[in-house]
Design a protein around this motif. Structure first.
Motif, PDB file in Angstrom:
ATOM      1  N   LYS A 146       0.846  -1.194   0.000  1.00  0.00           N
ATOM      2  CA  LYS A 146       0.000   0.000   0.000  1.00  0.00           C
ATOM      3  C   LYS A 146       0.878   1.239   0.000  1.00  0.00           C
ATOM      4  O   LYS A 146       2.098   1.168   0.249  1.00  0.00           O
ATOM      5  CB  LYS A 146      -0.917  -0.001   1.217  1.00  0.00           C
ATOM      6  N   ALA A 147       0.273   2.377  -0.299  1.00  0.00           N
ATOM      7  CA  ALA A 147       1.012   3.637  -0.385  1.00  0.00           C
ATOM      8  C   ALA A 147       1.859   3.859   0.865  1.00  0.00           C
ATOM      9  O   ALA A 147       1.391   3.657   1.990  1.00  0.00           O
ATOM     10  CB  ALA A 147       0.041   4.798  -0.576  1.00  0.00           C
ATOM     11  N   GLY A 148       3.110   4.235   0.644  1.00  0.00           N
ATOM     12  CA  GLY A 148       4.040   4.471   1.745  1.00  0.00           C
ATOM     13  C   GLY A 148       4.924   3.285   2.066  1.00  0.00           C
ATOM     14  O   GLY A 148       5.952   3.442   2.749  1.00  0.00           O
ATOM     15  N   ARG A 169       5.624   3.364  -8.409  1.00  0.00           N
ATOM     16  CA  ARG A 169       5.486   4.823  -8.332  1.00  0.00           C
ATOM     17  C   ARG A 169       4.016   5.223  -8.342  1.00  0.00           C
ATOM     18  O   ARG A 169       3.579   6.057  -7.551  1.00  0.00           O
ATOM     19  CB  ARG A 169       6.207   5.472  -9.514  1.00  0.00           C
ATOM     20  N   GLY A 172       2.318   4.747  -5.084  1.00  0.00           N
ATOM     21  CA  GLY A 172       2.817   5.540  -3.965  1.00  0.00           C
ATOM     22  C   GLY A 172       3.810   4.803  -3.092  1.00  0.00           C
ATOM     23  O   GLY A 172       4.005   5.147  -1.911  1.00  0.00           O
ATOM     24  N   HIS A 174       7.662   3.454  -1.972  1.00  0.00           N
ATOM     25  CA  HIS A 174       9.079   3.823  -2.022  1.00  0.00           C
ATOM     26  C   HIS A 174       9.799   2.645  -2.667  1.00  0.00           C
ATOM     27  O   HIS A 174       9.840   1.554  -2.107  1.00  0.00           O
ATOM     28  CB  HIS A 174       9.625   4.081  -0.615  1.00  0.00           C
ATOM     29  N   ASP A 193      13.212   5.349  -6.372  1.00  0.00           N
ATOM     30  CA  ASP A 193      13.593   6.271  -5.298  1.00  0.00           C
ATOM     31  C   ASP A 193      15.008   6.030  -4.796  1.00  0.00           C
ATOM     32  O   ASP A 193      15.677   6.965  -4.353  1.00  0.00           O
ATOM     33  CB  ASP A 193      12.620   6.129  -4.121  1.00  0.00           C
ATOM     34  N   GLU A 301       0.513   7.116 -17.099  1.00  0.00           N
ATOM     35  CA  GLU A 301       1.193   6.776 -15.844  1.00  0.00           C
ATOM     36  C   GLU A 301       2.271   5.717 -16.047  1.00  0.00           C
ATOM     37  O   GLU A 301       3.259   5.668 -15.309  1.00  0.00           O
ATOM     38  CB  GLU A 301       0.173   6.280 -14.819  1.00  0.00           C
TER      39      GLU A 301
END
Length: 337
Positions: A146-148, A169, A172, A174, A193, A301
């Motif tokens: 999940k994001a993060g 990306r 969301g 890393h 990242d 995207e």
């Protein structure tokens, strides 16, 4: 339409060149469409299948036509097909018992394909299905990211890696990845990242407290992947030893299950010691997931990353190049102009 077609096939398992042969044009079943193949991409599963590495799981008949994804035009539809019509531009990845897209025509289930992204040509579209679905399922179905969250994508400049970085990306995440110096600019442009030059550093000396690892290399890299995960983290592997869940999914017999239990003992021990989850998987076709990927591509995207395009008669050269393991992005065979 001709009654015969050209296809690239092998006559037996083993490291041997593919040969162009004549075969009957397949007749689509009730829920299948016949696709006039315009392009197909090369994936490691092609030469693994050729070599017999997967024969314990999937049985094939010979001559065996290689190829595991495609883009093309619907030529004919089965009587129960409701989702497509003649002339539609489609792309997809056939089911586990239905490989053979290195051919001028291919019959595929309507639920294994989707309409091509409107902003891609056939070569670009053919580069997407297998790597796209594999990455999507690794992130969503295996690792549940999940994001993060933080994820390591091994071999970021390869066919799988270039898609997975972009998907990460978009989600969301890393994203850290391993590449040589030649691949650094590419993966940075895709949204990585953290970039680790594997010739200068070991990722296990740099990374820690990660939520997931997308393992495409196996061996020592897989063993060390366990050490960078936080408790509760997960590894989705394409090359490591299979697990009992894999045996259940593929309905393997008792003898094969015993073999898998023995082969997986070391990774099971590592997973238990580090309090993490490990799963080996082979992707499955999904029209719904392909449509999601289509939307991401049409929205800009995610973009295809293609290293080389080979003409149909040079399919063997495409396989040779893939086996070298140095491609930056996907290798595509242009079956028809």
């Amino acid at each position: 339409m001709s009654e015969t077609m050209k296809a690239m096939a092998v006559r037996k398992y083993g490291k041997q060149p593919v040969k162009m042969i004549d075969l009957p044009v397949p007749e689509p079943g009730p829920e299948e469409v016949l696709v006039r193949v315009k392009a197909a991409s090369v994936n490691p599963v092609d030469f693994k299948t050729r070599d017999g590495d997967l024969k314990a799981v999937v049985k094939h008949k010979f001559p065996l036509v290689l190829g595991n994804d495609l883009a093309g035009v619907v030529e004919k539809v089965g009587k129960d097909v409701r989702n497509f019509k003649v002339g539609d531009k489609v792309y997809g990845r056939p089911g586990k018992n239905n490989m053979g897209t290195f051919a001028q025509y291919f019959a595929i289930n309507q639920y294994d394909i989707a309409l091509m992204p409107k902003n891609l040509d056939f070569v670009e579209a053919a580069s997407i299905p297998l790597v796209g679905l594999t990455s999507y399922q690794a992130f969503h179905e295996i690792m549940h990211l999940k994001a993060g969250d933080k994820v390591l994508v091994e071999a970021g400049s390869g066919g799988i890696g270039t898609f997975a970085i972009q998907l990460g990306r978009v989600m969301g995440l890393h994203v850290a990845t391993t590449v040589s110096e030649k691949g650094e600019a590419l993966v940075r442009s895709l949204g990585a990242d953290e970039i680790i030059n594997y010739k200068q550093q070991n990722f296990w000396d740099v990374l820690s407290n990660y939520d997931g690892v997308f393992d495409t290399l196996g061996g020592k890299n897989l063993e060390k992947a366990f050490t960078i995960l936080k408790p509760g983290g997960s590894i989705a592997s394409l090359v490591g030893p299979p697990t009992m869940k894999f045996a259940d999914t593929w309905h393997l017999n008792l003898a094969k299950r015993a073999g898998i239990w023995y082969l997986s003992r070391h990774v099971r021990k590592l997973a238990k010691a580090h309090h993490v989850y490990y799963e080996f998987f082979l992707m499955h076709p999904s029209d719904a997931q392909l449509r999601t990927i289509t939307n991401l591509i049409e929205e800009g995207e995610i973009k295809p990353v293609i290293d080389k395009v080979y003409p149909f008669h040079d399919t063997q050269r495409a396989l040779d190049y893939s086996e070298q393991g140095h491609a930056k992005g996907k290798i595509v065979i242009k079956v028809e102009d």
